[in-house]
Design a protein around this motif. Sequence first.
Motif, PDB file in Angstrom:
ATOM      1  N   SER A 125       0.852  -1.180   0.000  1.00  0.00           N
ATOM      2  CA  SER A 125       0.000   0.000   0.000  1.00  0.00           C
ATOM      3  C   SER A 125       0.894   1.239   0.000  1.00  0.00           C
ATOM      4  O   SER A 125       2.100   1.140   0.238  1.00  0.00           O
ATOM      5  N   ARG A 126       0.296   2.363  -0.274  1.00  0.00           N
ATOM      6  CA  ARG A 126       1.059   3.598  -0.303  1.00  0.00           C
ATOM      7  C   ARG A 126       0.241   4.729   0.279  1.00  0.00           C
ATOM      8  O   ARG A 126      -0.993   4.728   0.189  1.00  0.00           O
ATOM      9  N   ASP A 127       0.934   5.685   0.869  1.00  0.00           N
ATOM     10  CA  ASP A 127       0.316   6.901   1.369  1.00  0.00           C
ATOM     11  C   ASP A 127       1.049   8.057   0.704  1.00  0.00           C
ATOM     12  O   ASP A 127       2.152   8.435   1.130  1.00  0.00           O
ATOM     13  N   ASN A 128       0.466   8.588  -0.338  1.00  0.00           N
ATOM     14  CA  ASN A 128       1.152   9.635  -1.099  1.00  0.00           C
ATOM     15  C   ASN A 128       1.310  10.920  -0.285  1.00  0.00           C
ATOM     16  O   ASN A 128       2.228  11.698  -0.541  1.00  0.00           O
ATOM     17  N   ALA A 129       0.451  11.135   0.681  1.00  0.00           N
ATOM     18  CA  ALA A 129       0.581  12.320   1.528  1.00  0.00           C
ATOM     19  C   ALA A 129       1.807  12.227   2.430  1.00  0.00           C
ATOM     20  O   ALA A 129       2.361  13.252   2.842  1.00  0.00           O
ATOM     21  N   LYS A 130       2.216  11.005   2.744  1.00  0.00           N
ATOM     22  CA  LYS A 130       3.377  10.782   3.607  1.00  0.00           C
ATOM     23  C   LYS A 130       4.605  10.332   2.834  1.00  0.00           C
ATOM     24  O   LYS A 130       5.637  10.022   3.421  1.00  0.00           O
ATOM     25  N   ASN A 131       4.496  10.265   1.505  1.00  0.00           N
ATOM     26  CA  ASN A 131       5.618   9.795   0.677  1.00  0.00           C
ATOM     27  C   ASN A 131       6.151   8.450   1.164  1.00  0.00           C
ATOM     28  O   ASN A 131       7.367   8.239   1.250  1.00  0.00           O
ATOM     29  N   THR A 132       5.252   7.554   1.446  1.00  0.00           N
ATOM     30  CA  THR A 132       5.642   6.274   2.036  1.00  0.00           C
ATOM     31  C   THR A 132       4.903   5.124   1.366  1.00  0.00           C
ATOM     32  O   THR A 132       3.718   5.242   1.054  1.00  0.00           O
ATOM     33  N   VAL A 133       5.624   4.041   1.177  1.00  0.00           N
ATOM     34  CA  VAL A 133       5.027   2.803   0.703  1.00  0.00           C
ATOM     35  C   VAL A 133       5.258   1.740   1.775  1.00  0.00           C
ATOM     36  O   VAL A 133       6.293   1.737   2.443  1.00  0.00           O
TER      37      VAL A 133
END
Length: 124
Positions: free
Chosen positions: A71-79
């Motif tokens: 999964s990814r959280d583009n707001a946190k720049n994290t996968v």
Amino acid sequence: QVQLVESGGRLVQAGGSLRLSCAASGRTFSSYALGWYRRAPGKELEIVAAINWSGGSTFYADPVKGRFTISRDNAKNTVYLQMNSLKADDTAVYYCHADANPVGDYPRADFGSWGQGTQVTVST
């Protein structure tokens, strides 16, 4: 070039769970296709899972289907890579990979940026 830093790897018992994280620098993270790969001792690098820019399309290698979730959280720049029902065969160094210009939904292994890796060891 995006910088990638993995975390979350550790020693875990078989049947347990881990969540790996990969934090990325760069203002265009949301456009990257991302992947998790692993290299087990004495084996070749293999893809584990991949995700497209929006998170709407994912790929899983057969050995991890039904057990791992990318999964990814583009707001946190994290996968992330959520790993459940871990097996001894999952023992490996896990690498995060980002491709800023994918062809199709998923990253190309010969292009893009790689993290330094995080060790996952599953004990029986």
